[in-house]
Design an enzyme around this catalytic site. Structure first.
Site, PDB file in Angstrom:
ATOM      1  N   ARG A 142      -4.247 -12.136  -2.474  1.00  6.56           N
ATOM      2  CA  ARG A 142      -5.386 -12.831  -3.072  1.00  6.56           C
ATOM      3  C   ARG A 142      -5.062 -14.319  -3.199  1.00  6.56           C
ATOM      4  NH1 ARG A 142      -5.236 -11.954  -7.767  1.00  6.56           N
ATOM      5  NH2 ARG A 142      -3.587 -10.381  -7.822  1.00  6.56           N
ATOM      6  N   TYR A 172      -8.403 -10.428   3.584  1.00  3.71           N
ATOM      7  CA  TYR A 172      -7.413  -9.684   2.809  1.00  3.71           C
ATOM      8  C   TYR A 172      -8.066  -8.902   1.656  1.00  3.71           C
ATOM      9  CZ  TYR A 172      -4.119  -8.256  -0.602  1.00  3.71           C
ATOM     10  OH  TYR A 172      -3.460  -7.460  -1.502  1.00  3.71           O
ATOM     11  N   GLY A 212      -8.025  -7.777  -1.722  1.00  2.00           N
ATOM     12  CA  GLY A 212      -8.605  -8.205  -2.990  1.00  2.00           C
ATOM     13  C   GLY A 212      -9.613  -9.339  -2.863  1.00  2.00           C
ATOM     14  N   LYS A 248     -11.730  -6.180  -7.242  1.00  2.00           N
ATOM     15  CA  LYS A 248     -11.429  -7.187  -8.257  1.00  2.00           C
ATOM     16  C   LYS A 248     -12.669  -8.018  -8.605  1.00  2.00           C
ATOM     17  CE  LYS A 248      -7.068  -6.085  -8.049  1.00  2.00           C
ATOM     18  NZ  LYS A 248      -6.341  -5.422  -9.107  1.00  2.00           N
ATOM     19  N   HIS A 295      -7.844  -4.237 -16.021  1.00  2.00           N
ATOM     20  CA  HIS A 295      -6.886  -4.035 -14.924  1.00  2.00           C
ATOM     21  C   HIS A 295      -5.873  -2.980 -15.377  1.00  2.00           C
ATOM     22  CE1 HIS A 295      -3.824  -6.121 -11.978  1.00  2.00           C
ATOM     23  NE2 HIS A 295      -4.448  -5.114 -11.397  1.00  2.00           N
ATOM     24  N   SER A 321      -0.254  -7.354 -11.368  1.00  3.22           N
ATOM     25  CA  SER A 321      -0.173  -6.897  -9.981  1.00  3.22           C
ATOM     26  C   SER A 321       1.274  -6.619  -9.586  1.00  3.22           C
ATOM     27  CB  SER A 321      -0.768  -7.954  -9.050  1.00  3.22           C
ATOM     28  OG  SER A 321      -2.112  -8.193  -9.390  1.00  3.22           O
ATOM     29  N   CYS A 371       3.373  -4.431 -10.621  1.00  4.46           N
ATOM     30  CA  CYS A 371       4.301  -4.154 -11.729  1.00  4.46           C
ATOM     31  C   CYS A 371       4.316  -2.685 -12.132  1.00  4.46           C
ATOM     32  CB  CYS A 371       3.965  -5.025 -12.931  1.00  4.46           C
ATOM     33  SG  CYS A 371       4.386  -6.750 -12.655  1.00  4.46           S
ATOM     34  N   ASP A 417      -5.669   1.313 -10.946  1.00 11.06           N
ATOM     35  CA  ASP A 417      -5.829  -0.146 -10.935  1.00 11.06           C
ATOM     36  C   ASP A 417      -6.880  -0.661 -11.919  1.00 11.06           C
ATOM     37  OD1 ASP A 417      -4.796  -2.559  -9.650  1.00 11.06           O
ATOM     38  OD2 ASP A 417      -6.775  -2.799  -8.766  1.00 11.06           O
ATOM     39  N   ARG A 427       0.036  -3.010   2.277  1.00  7.70           N
ATOM     40  CA  ARG A 427      -0.650  -2.013   1.434  1.00  7.70           C
ATOM     41  C   ARG A 427      -1.171  -0.831   2.236  1.00  7.70           C
ATOM     42  NH1 ARG A 427      -1.905  -3.579  -4.227  1.00  7.70           N
ATOM     43  NH2 ARG A 427      -0.823  -5.545  -4.492  1.00  7.70           N
ATOM     44  N   ARG A 467       6.910  -7.385 -16.149  1.00  4.80           N
ATOM     45  CA  ARG A 467       8.240  -7.453 -15.556  1.00  4.80           C
ATOM     46  C   ARG A 467       9.017  -8.496 -16.322  1.00  4.80           C
ATOM     47  NH1 ARG A 467       9.635  -5.995 -10.061  1.00  4.80           N
ATOM     48  NH2 ARG A 467       7.747  -4.908  -9.483  1.00  4.80           N
TER      49      ARG A 467
HETATM   50  P1  GTP Z   1      -1.232  -3.692  -7.842  1.00  5.04           P
HETATM   51  O1  GTP Z   1      -1.768  -2.712  -6.856  1.00  5.04           O
HETATM   52  O2  GTP Z   1      -0.861  -4.999  -7.210  1.00  5.04           O
HETATM   53  O3  GTP Z   1      -2.127  -3.904  -9.022  1.00  5.04           O
HETATM   54  O4  GTP Z   1       0.220  -3.136  -8.329  1.00  5.04           O
HETATM   55  P2  GTP Z   1       0.712  -1.930  -9.245  1.00  5.04           P
HETATM   56  O5  GTP Z   1       0.752  -2.379 -10.668  1.00  5.04           O
HETATM   57  O6  GTP Z   1      -0.061  -0.688  -8.966  1.00  5.04           O
HETATM   58  O7  GTP Z   1       2.240  -1.765  -8.799  1.00  5.04           O
HETATM   59  P3  GTP Z   1       2.997  -0.579  -8.014  1.00  5.04           P
HETATM   60  O8  GTP Z   1       2.969   0.724  -8.767  1.00  5.04           O
HETATM   61  O9  GTP Z   1       2.488  -0.546  -6.622  1.00  5.04           O
HETATM   62  O10 GTP Z   1       4.503  -1.115  -8.027  1.00  5.04           O
HETATM   63  C1  GTP Z   1       4.897  -2.316  -7.437  1.00  5.04           C
HETATM   64  C2  GTP Z   1       6.374  -2.355  -7.196  1.00  5.04           C
HETATM   65  O11 GTP Z   1       7.101  -2.071  -8.400  1.00  5.04           O
HETATM   66  C3  GTP Z   1       6.825  -1.328  -6.170  1.00  5.04           C
HETATM   67  O12 GTP Z   1       7.721  -1.968  -5.286  1.00  5.04           O
HETATM   68  C4  GTP Z   1       7.540  -0.277  -6.981  1.00  5.04           C
HETATM   69  O13 GTP Z   1       8.555   0.337  -6.249  1.00  5.04           O
HETATM   70  C5  GTP Z   1       8.061  -1.045  -8.182  1.00  5.04           C
HETATM   71  N1  GTP Z   1       8.117  -0.173  -9.391  1.00  5.04           N
HETATM   72  C6  GTP Z   1       7.126   0.603  -9.873  1.00  5.04           C
HETATM   73  N2  GTP Z   1       7.520   1.297 -10.978  1.00  5.04           N
HETATM   74  C7  GTP Z   1       8.797   0.935 -11.218  1.00  5.04           C
HETATM   75  C8  GTP Z   1       9.754   1.303 -12.217  1.00  5.04           C
HETATM   76  O14 GTP Z   1       9.508   2.092 -13.134  1.00  5.04           O
HETATM   77  N3  GTP Z   1      10.974   0.699 -12.130  1.00  5.04           N
HETATM   78  C9  GTP Z   1      11.280  -0.194 -11.146  1.00  5.04           C
HETATM   79  N4  GTP Z   1      12.489  -0.721 -11.141  1.00  5.04           N
HETATM   80  N5  GTP Z   1      10.407  -0.549 -10.177  1.00  5.04           N
HETATM   81  C10 GTP Z   1       9.184  -0.001 -10.206  1.00  5.04           C
HETATM   82  C1  SPV Z   2      -3.638  -6.672  -7.254  1.00  8.35           C
HETATM   83  O1  SPV Z   2      -3.177  -7.696  -6.737  1.00  8.35           O
HETATM   84  O2  SPV Z   2      -3.667  -6.497  -8.495  1.00  8.35           O
HETATM   85  C2  SPV Z   2      -4.140  -5.577  -6.410  1.00  8.35           C
HETATM   86  C3  SPV Z   2      -4.268  -5.830  -4.970  1.00  8.35           C
HETATM   87  O3  SPV Z   2      -4.474  -4.512  -6.900  1.00  8.35           O
HETATM   88  S1  SPV Z   2      -5.742  -6.640  -4.552  1.00  8.35           S
HETATM   89  O4  SPV Z   2      -6.818  -5.659  -4.530  1.00  8.35           O
HETATM   90  O5  SPV Z   2      -5.557  -7.226  -3.259  1.00  8.35           O
HETATM   91  O6  SPV Z   2      -6.034  -7.650  -5.542  1.00  8.35           O
HETATM   92 MN    MN Z   3      -4.190  -4.550  -9.187  1.00 16.59          MN
END
Ligand code: GTP
Ligand code: SPV
Ligand code: MN
Length: 599
Positions: free
Chosen positions: A76, A204, A206, A213, A233, A255, A257, A284, A382, A413
């Site tokens: 994004r 892309y 988002g 979003k 979110h 995002s 995290c 999400d 993704r 984080r």
């Molecule tokens: P968006 O789709 O961008 O909103 O992200 P999200 O919040 O759904 O994050 P996602 O679950 O895809 O995790 C993103 C990254 O964090 C990945 O590389 C995971 O492997 C890592 N991750 C997720 N959970 C954990 C955890 O409990 N511990 C650690 N160390 N890493 C984690």
């Molecule tokens: C985020 O960045 O929080 C996402 C991916 O879930 S996107 O839909 O591209 O914004």
């Molecule tokens: Mn997201």
């Protein structure tokens, strides 16, 4: 289907708008998306013919396709994203703002003739179950088949939506064109006062899947404030407890995290034997309403995942791996010779003779001229996959009422500072915890990777109005929620001196959820600290997980000096949010300082 009489709706307002937009963009043809498998198959074939997508190995990945975005269009673009309302103060300090007139005029220049030689697809979609009181209808006009194919996975699309819309004017007008993909002319424009979204010169996720979003967060948060609900979110998950009862929680993390991972976690050995089971409602976005029973209820407006690929594997997230086996679109990952896909920290060894996300010949271990490893998949690559394919998909996805919420969880984080988990003292303190959230930047945002930024409620890039008003909305809602869920903060990412994660994370996070649900019932042992309640030393059930001595203490530690500095940082941030900052949050900050001084 240039002939207007053949269009599958009699809604004059909708037809007039489609005509008006096509007069601006001048597509060669107009195609209405009906949501059928037959039409989807035709679109897939067409997209393959023009190499917008590449079919994957039909044995290993049935119904799956591969796509690359432009190299300058991989996340994004927050600096090209605008809230366009009459008064700048209503967009607030955290949003880019343009006056609607200026924004329309400039973007109309970019849209003018942008679809010449292309087809304009008309995608009627519903966020939330069709016809549910939570549901909102949108219509996206786009010249990208990739967008159409993604929308077909991410939301409820087609004839049923048009039927539900009837003759109504109540739909979000979403206009998208890939244009030339020129980053300087990229604009993601939101007109909340007109229920309109314009997105141009991007391809892309988002930026272009406008239901996600743009509608379900930015426009919906604006609507939610006016109508008395929340668009957040947040993931939504059910935790089935050993007695068979299911408690639902929502969690807001910035995002990349960990929302997707938490939403579909598998109980770790040890806890599994107690009989826990997880149900995924959403990964999400959550739309949350107060019901007549005095509780908050949530639906996921989406029906697909647009998840981060790197780091996803059969150990960290087996449910995601099962979900993406079929009918999935992979974007910016590695494409192997045998028509399979790969990404960093995925399953299996890296393929040989494969093409990276840029389409270059790639092998593991390659480095750039500075000696840095060249990854095969982009860090923000993704997958787009239907939720119903997830083994943990909740059976309540289609319930018009959603699920009742027992706890609200915030997180980010943080290398240091924030303990593994803590519980807020009250609703307003919980709102303060959400408002003061911060996280290290990841590859889901453009910016300096690793830098800490304030990201209140994980909504910094997604709140469609003044952030101070948003905080006030949360405080005001608290006054009328009779059965308030408790509010918590978690941090899976605390590190030791050698930069290793202290907590194993992923499935093991259920141990923290177990404590959170105990606390929500008035059980569970806790210690009071100036920032909130943290678990007593042996309050988390650690059966089946052994941490080295001292690690749990480190994970739960509240460093008073560091929190004193944090309070200063929070104050600095609040000061940037303008005169509408609610006094309740100033009070919470002072109360935190007092508690820190008393210790
Ligand atoms: P968006 O789709 O961008 O909103 O992200 P999200 O919040 O759904 O994050 P996602 O679950 O895809 O995790 C993103 C990254 O964090 C990945 O590389 C995971 O492997 C890592 N991750 C997720 N959970 C954990 C955890 O409990 N511990 C650690 N160390 N890493 C984690
Ligand atoms: C985020 O960045 O929080 C996402 C991916 O879930 S996107 O839909 O591209 O914004
Ligand atoms: Mn997201």
């Amino acid at each position: 289907m240039a002939n207007k009489n053949q269009w599958p709706t009699t809604n004059r307002i909708l037809k007039n708008w489609v005509e008006e937009m096509s007069a601006l963009c001048l597509p060669d043809d107009i195609v209405w998306i009906d949501g059928s498998d037959e039409q989807r198959d035709v679109l897939r074939e067409e997209a393959c013919r023009v190499a917008e997508i590449i079919p994957l190995n039909p044995e290993r990945h049935p119904g799956c396709y591969y796509h690359r975005t432009d190299p300058l269009d991989v996340a994004r673009t927050e600096d090209k994203t605008f809230i366009c309302c009459q008064k700048q103060a209503d967009a607030g300090a955290t949003n880019n703002w343009k006056h609607p007139e200026e924004a329309y005029t400039e973007a109309a220049g970019f849209f003018h003739c942008a679809m010449r030689g292309r087809t304009m697809y008309v995608v009627p979609f519903s966020m939330g179950p069709v016809g549910s009181p939570f549901g909102k209808i949108g219509v996206e006009l786009t010249d990208s088949i990739y967008v159409v194919l993604n929308m077909l996975i991410m939301c409820r699309v087609g004839k049923e939506v048009l039927d539900t819309l009837g003759q109504s004017n109540d739909f979000t007008r979403c206009l998208h064109s890939k244009g030339t993909l020129d980053p300087d002319k990229r604009r993601i424009l939101h007109f909340p006062e007109d229920n309109t979204i314009w997105s141009v010169n991007s391809g892309y996720g988002g930026n272009v899947l406008l239901g996600k979003k743009c509608l379900a967060l930015r426009i919906a948060s604006w609507m939610g404030r006016q109508e008395g609900w929340f668009a957040e979110h947040m993931l939504i998950m059910g935790v089935e407890e050993p007695n068979g009862h299911i408690e639902y929680v929502v969690a807001a993390f910035p995002s990349a995290c960990g929302k997707t991972n938490l939403a579909m976690l598998l109980p770790p050995e040890g806890l599994k034997s107690k009989g826990y089971r997880i149900w995924t409602v959403g990964d999400d976005i959550a739309w949350i309403r107060l019901d007549t029973d005095g509780r908050l209820w949530a639906v996921n407006p989406e029906v697909g995942f647009f998840g981060v690929a790197p780091g996803t594997n059969s150990k960290t997230n087996p449910n995601a791996m099962a979900t993406v086996r079929a009918n999935t679109i992979f974007t910016n990952v590695v494409l192997a010779k045998d028509g399979t896909v790969w990404w960093e920290e995925g399953d299996d060894e890296p393929p040989t003779g494969a093409l990276d996300w840029l389409g270059r010949l790639w092998r593991a271990g390659m480095t750039d001229d500075k000696g840095k490893p060249i990854t095969g998949a982009h860090a923000n690559s993704r997958f787009t996959a239907p939720i119903r394919q997830c083994p943990s998909a909740s059976f309540r996805m289609e319930h018009h009422h959603g699920v009742p919420i027992s706890a609200i969880i915030f997180g980010g984080r943080r290398n240091t500072l924030a303990p593994l988990v803590y519980e807020s003292f009250s609703w307003n303190h919980g709102v303060f915890v959400g408002a003061s959230m911060a996280s290290e930047l990841t590859k889901a945002q453009y910016g300096k990777h690793g830098e800490v930024r304030r990201d209140p409620f994980a909504m910094l890039p997604f709140c469609g109005y003044n952030m101070a008003d948003y905080f006030k909305h949360w405080i005001n809602m608290g006054r009328i929620i009779r059965r308030q869920p408790k509010i918590f903060h978690v941090n899976w990412f605390r590190r030791d001196k050698d930069n290793n994660f202290l907590w194993p994370g992923y499935g093991e996070n259920l141990r923290v959820l177990e404590w959170i649900l105990q606390r929500s019932r008035g059980e569970g042992e806790a210690v009071e600290t100036p920032i909130g309640y943290v678990p007593a030393a042996d309050a988390l059930d650690m059966i089946g997980l052994e941490l080295k001595p001292g690690i749990m203490e480190e994970l739960l530690k509240v460093d008073l000096d560091a929190w004193g500095n944090e309070a200063d940082e929070i104050e600095r941030f609040f000061n940037t949010l303008g005169t509408r900052m609610p006094w309740e949050l100033r009070n919470e900050l002072e109360a935190l300082r007092r508690r820190l001084e008393q210790k």
